[in-house]
Design a protein around this motif. Structure first.
Motif, PDB file in Angstrom:
ATOM      1  N   LEU A  16       0.820  -1.213   0.000  1.00 14.71           N
ATOM      2  CA  LEU A  16       0.000   0.000   0.000  1.00 14.71           C
ATOM      3  C   LEU A  16       0.857   1.267   0.000  1.00 14.71           C
ATOM      4  O   LEU A  16       0.440   2.300  -0.530  1.00 14.71           O
ATOM      5  CB  LEU A  16      -0.954  -0.003   1.198  1.00 14.71           C
ATOM      6  N   ALA A  50      -7.466  -4.078  -0.785  1.00 15.62           N
ATOM      7  CA  ALA A  50      -7.064  -3.399  -2.017  1.00 15.62           C
ATOM      8  C   ALA A  50      -7.193  -4.325  -3.216  1.00 15.62           C
ATOM      9  O   ALA A  50      -7.311  -5.544  -3.061  1.00 15.62           O
ATOM     10  CB  ALA A  50      -5.615  -2.921  -1.904  1.00 15.62           C
ATOM     11  N   ALA A 100      -6.218   1.043  -3.026  1.00 16.05           N
ATOM     12  CA  ALA A 100      -6.622   0.703  -1.661  1.00 16.05           C
ATOM     13  C   ALA A 100      -8.073   1.100  -1.448  1.00 16.05           C
ATOM     14  O   ALA A 100      -8.518   2.147  -1.933  1.00 16.05           O
ATOM     15  CB  ALA A 100      -5.735   1.420  -0.657  1.00 16.05           C
TER      16      ALA A 100
END
Length: 125
Positions: A16, A50, A100
């Motif tokens: 992320l 995500a 995300a």
């Protein structure tokens, strides 16, 4: 076609943040139409957090794969070698376009037909 991959929280954070751009696997998809991954963050979060587009998938003997991708894999060389111990082939999935979710999704919410977190991965439509 998407696949849901179970990934440990420490590696999910790196994905992320954009620091981990390869996901390593001992086994890879048999289907050739998988072009995206849903990231299931394992316990304690236990949620789909995500989606990621797949760039390419590299396969090679573990040490060669490390030389090609190791600095972008978010794992130490020792842990990489331990993970692939006994494997002749290692796979690196190139992670691109990470999206995300604003709110993590329970597995039942994201993929109602999937009843449990995948050991490695599971296909979803």
């Amino acid at each position: 076609m998407k696949a849901i991959l179970s990934i440990k929280p420490e590696y999910v954070s790196q994905i992320l943040e954009g620091r981990k751009t390869y996901e390593f696997r001992r086994k890879i998809f048999k289907r050739t139409d998988v072009d995206a991954i849903a990231i299931y963050c394992t316990s304690p979060q236990s949620a789909v957090v995500a989606e990621v587009k797949i760039g390419n998938i590299i396969s090679a003997p573990p040490e060669l794969l490390w030389q090609q991708t190791g600095e972008h894999g978010g794992i130490s060389h020792d842990n990489f070698i331990a993970y692939f111990r006994g494997s002749d082939t290692a796979y690196a999935i190139s992670l691109q376009s990470v999206k995300a979710f604003k709110r993590p999704k329970r597995l039942s919410e994201y993929a109602p037909n999937v009843k449990a977190a995948p050991q490695s991965f599971v296909y979803v439509e």
